[in-house]
Scaffold this motif. Structure first.
Motif, short mmCIF file in Angstrom:
data_model
loop_
_atom_site.label_atom_id
_atom_site.label_comp_id
_atom_site.label_asym_id
_atom_site.label_seq_id
_atom_site.Cartn_x
_atom_site.Cartn_y
_atom_site.Cartn_z
N UNK A 180 0.81 -1.22 0.00
CA UNK A 180 0.00 0.00 0.00
C UNK A 180 0.85 1.27 0.00
N UNK A 181 2.11 1.15 0.40
CA UNK A 181 2.99 2.31 0.33
C UNK A 181 3.56 2.53 -1.06
N UNK A 182 3.33 1.57 -1.96
CA UNK A 182 3.82 1.68 -3.33
C UNK A 182 2.77 2.25 -4.29
N UNK A 183 1.49 2.13 -3.96
CA UNK A 183 0.44 2.46 -4.93
C UNK A 183 0.40 3.96 -5.20
N UNK A 184 -0.03 4.29 -6.41
CA UNK A 184 -0.04 5.68 -6.85
C UNK A 184 -1.07 6.50 -6.08
N UNK A 185 -0.64 7.68 -5.66
CA UNK A 185 -1.54 8.65 -5.03
C UNK A 185 -1.96 9.72 -6.03
N UNK A 186 -1.39 9.67 -7.22
CA UNK A 186 -1.72 10.59 -8.32
C UNK A 186 -2.07 9.73 -9.54
N UNK A 187 -3.22 9.08 -9.51
CA UNK A 187 -3.52 8.03 -10.49
C UNK A 187 -3.66 8.52 -11.93
N UNK A 188 -3.84 9.81 -12.17
CA UNK A 188 -3.93 10.30 -13.55
C UNK A 188 -2.57 10.70 -14.10
N UNK A 189 -1.53 10.46 -13.32
CA UNK A 189 -0.17 10.80 -13.77
C UNK A 189 0.48 9.58 -14.39
N UNK A 190 0.91 9.70 -15.63
CA UNK A 190 1.65 8.64 -16.31
C UNK A 190 3.10 9.06 -16.55
N UNK A 191 3.60 9.91 -15.66
CA UNK A 191 4.99 10.31 -15.72
C UNK A 191 5.29 11.12 -16.97
N UNK A 192 6.39 10.74 -17.64
CA UNK A 192 6.83 11.46 -18.83
C UNK A 192 6.18 10.94 -20.11
N UNK A 193 5.26 10.00 -19.98
CA UNK A 193 4.60 9.45 -21.17
C UNK A 193 3.81 10.55 -21.89
N UNK A 194 3.86 10.54 -23.21
CA UNK A 194 3.11 11.51 -24.01
C UNK A 194 1.68 11.03 -24.18
N UNK A 195 0.73 11.84 -23.75
CA UNK A 195 -0.68 11.46 -23.85
C UNK A 195 -1.21 11.76 -25.25
N UNK A 196 -1.68 10.72 -25.91
CA UNK A 196 -2.23 10.85 -27.26
C UNK A 196 -3.70 11.22 -27.21
N UNK A 197 -4.40 10.73 -26.17
CA UNK A 197 -5.82 11.08 -26.04
C UNK A 197 -6.24 11.06 -24.59
N UNK A 198 -7.19 11.95 -24.28
CA UNK A 198 -7.83 12.02 -22.96
C UNK A 198 -9.33 12.06 -23.21
N UNK A 199 -10.03 11.06 -22.72
CA UNK A 199 -11.48 11.00 -22.95
C UNK A 199 -12.18 10.99 -21.60
N UNK A 200 -13.07 11.96 -21.41
CA UNK A 200 -13.84 12.05 -20.17
C UNK A 200 -15.31 11.88 -20.50
N UNK A 201 -15.95 10.94 -19.81
CA UNK A 201 -17.38 10.69 -19.98
C UNK A 201 -18.09 10.96 -18.66
N UNK A 202 -19.05 11.85 -18.67
CA UNK A 202 -19.82 12.18 -17.48
C UNK A 202 -21.30 12.16 -17.82
N UNK A 203 -22.09 12.34 -16.77
CA UNK A 203 -23.52 12.44 -17.01
C UNK A 203 -23.90 13.69 -17.76
N UNK A 204 -23.00 14.67 -17.82
CA UNK A 204 -23.26 15.93 -18.50
C UNK A 204 -22.75 15.96 -19.92
N UNK A 205 -21.99 14.95 -20.31
CA UNK A 205 -21.47 14.95 -21.67
C UNK A 205 -20.08 14.34 -21.73
#
Length: 508
Positions: free
Chosen positions: A352-377
């Protein structure tokens, strides 16, 4: 030990006062030779004689030394051969092997030069009945040095004097009994196995692929690692569950592996020695696998050299504690001492001391896409990076030789600036969980939102949030819920893009 009561021993009483006044300073200095010998530093340290208040009363030319034979009262006897400034241990089969270079200078120094602290008695013949009380008859350690001219020089070491950092000492050149500094005793205290050179594991953080920590009576902790072109390493916990690792935790574990050093070599690992050192049932077993690659090492001239490293695997077993600062450990069938500070990361491992506390962080990886789905759109970010081609058909590079790209970034098909996209990614990387959940079960309810991140290398991470209460949301990462986060966290990360969701809702 009961001290001899002969009248002549009153000569050492001033030392008791000195020891009382300087006790802390002496204790610290006394530790320096042991630390130096067990864990030699990369940088040269002071010779022992420059840190102790000893005096030289006799000596032989070091270059004429031929051999040193060390005999311990417990029966351990070995001979060291001197060749061109180095010492070689004579093995049982008649061959010889070079000893640990970090120990060589002190062995030669104290085998050829006679350093003492204080004279106890001028003539030992008046105190023969007291020699056993001093540990000098028979001696605890006897050192016989031979020289090219055929002469020999014998040093005998006895018990420590009271609780001070001094030992009873005599030598073959006169009939006096002396006190010597503890460093002299410690130099010859090593067994033959402990003198042999230590082959340190070569572990390079950017090449480590997998680490398994197997604690006694606990669940295995297994981590896998991948490195990008800039040698930034990201970790994934594989057991007891699959979950991205926090970057700081990844760095700490890899640094502990790369900085690990074996201390004093003890003896071969057998059924008896494993039982003696607590290695038959170790506290934790650490297994490391590395891919092939390159590693860097500073040579004796201070020049950084790069060497090829073949794929490798190491198994480190950690046994009982040895005093306050050391543990016994086994590597490749040999038992060693190792610093408790270097082993703490393995002994105190907790998944549990190893698990990510910033789960949307992929370090230096280049993000090609970010998709967010909510009840509002839905918000659908897309990034396409195109290499810049110069008029001569060569790729454009910056001053550091990196290829220059032109970014084409859209959200729901509409263009946005690269700076806006970069700032969004930065805010997502900073989005931190608020605390741990008591259960890992994912709620059987409709999610509040789902965020899907995909890198240009095809790596995917999915974050899903569920209502917990008015202030917090349960967060599942790739289907596993370990934490909750503030219900406002996503909105803060989206920043100005939150308005697009409102706009989408109104259009519906």
């Amino acid at each position: 030990m009961n001290q001899p009561e002969k009248k002549g021993f009153r000569r050492v009483l001033p030392l008791l006062w000195l020891a009382a006044v300087l006790l802390l300073a002496i204790a610290f200095v006394a530790l320096l030779p042991a630390i130096k010998e067990k864990y030699p530093a990369d940088a040269p340290e002071q010779d022992l004689q420059t840190t102790a208040a000893d005096r030289l009363i006799a000596g032989k030319d070091k270059q004429t030394l031929q051999s040193i034979t060390v005999s311990h009262l417990d029966g351990d006897t070995y001979t060291l051969l001197y060749r061109d400034g180095s010492l070689y241990l004579t093995l049982k089969d008649g061959t010889s092997e070079p000893i640990n270079e970090a120990l060589t200078d002190d062995l030669i120094e104290y085998a050829t030069q006679i350093y003492v602290e204080e004279t106890v008695v001028e003539d030992e013949s008046e105190f023969l009945e007291n020699l056993p009380d001093m540990g000098l008859e028979p001696p605890q350690i006897e050192v016989v040095s031979t020289f090219e001219d055929g002469s020999t020089q014998t040093v005998s070491l006895g018990y420590p004097f009271s609780t001070s950092a001094y030992y009873y000492y005599r030598w073959s050149g006169d009939c006096s009994i002396y006190l010597c500094y503890a460093g002299v005793y410690q130099t010859f205290e090593y067994s033959a196995d402990m003198l042999l050179s230590i082959s340190q594991p070569v572990i390079t953080r950017s090449l480590v692929e997998r680490v398994s920590l197997l604690p006694r009576g606990g669940d295995p902790i297994v981590c896998s690692f991948t490195a990008n072109d800039s040698e930034t390493v990201s970790g994934t916990l594989q057991s007891p569950f699959v979950y991205p690792m926090e970057q700081d935790a990844t760095d700490s574990l890899l640094n502990a592996l790369q900085n690990f050093r074996l201390g004093a070599r003890l003896e071969a690992a057998t059924e008896d020695t494993r039982a003696q050192y607590g290695l038959a049932n170790p506290q934790v077993v650490v297994k490391i696998t590395q891919r092939e690659g390159l590693y860097s090492l500073t040579d004796s001239d201070g020049v950084l050299q790069t060497y090829p490293l073949a794929a490798s695997a190491y198994t480190l077993s950690i046994g009982d504690q040895d005093g306050e600062f050391f543990y016994y450990c086994e590597v490749d069938g040999i038992c060693y001492r190792a610093s408790s500070f270097l082993l703490a990361a393995f002994l105190n491992a907790d998944a549990m001391n190893y698990v990510s506390l910033h789960p949307a962080s992929l370090g230096d990886e280049t993000l090609q896409s970010i998709t967010l789905q909510t009840g509002n759109g839905t918000l659908d970010f897309r990034a396409v990076y195109t290499e810049n081609v110069l008029p001569n058909n060569e790729l454009e590079t910056d001053k550091n030789g990196n290829i220059v790209y032109t970014a084409n970034i859209t959200v729901n098909g509409d263009p946005i600036t690269e700076d806006a996209y970069t700032e969004l990614i930065s805010r997502l990387q900073q989005m931190a969980v608020s605390g741990r959940l008591e259960t890992q079960a994912v709620p059987n309810s409709v999610p509040l939102w789902q965020l899907i991140l995909i890198t240009d290398q095809g790596k995917t991470r999915t974050l899903t949030a569920y209502t917990m209460d008015s202030f917090s949301d349960i967060l599942a990462v790739d289907g596993l819920a370990l934490h909750y986060l503030s219900s406002e966290a996503l909105g803060i990360a989206l920043g100005e893009f939150s308005a697009l969701l409102t706009q989408t809702e109104s259009e519906q």
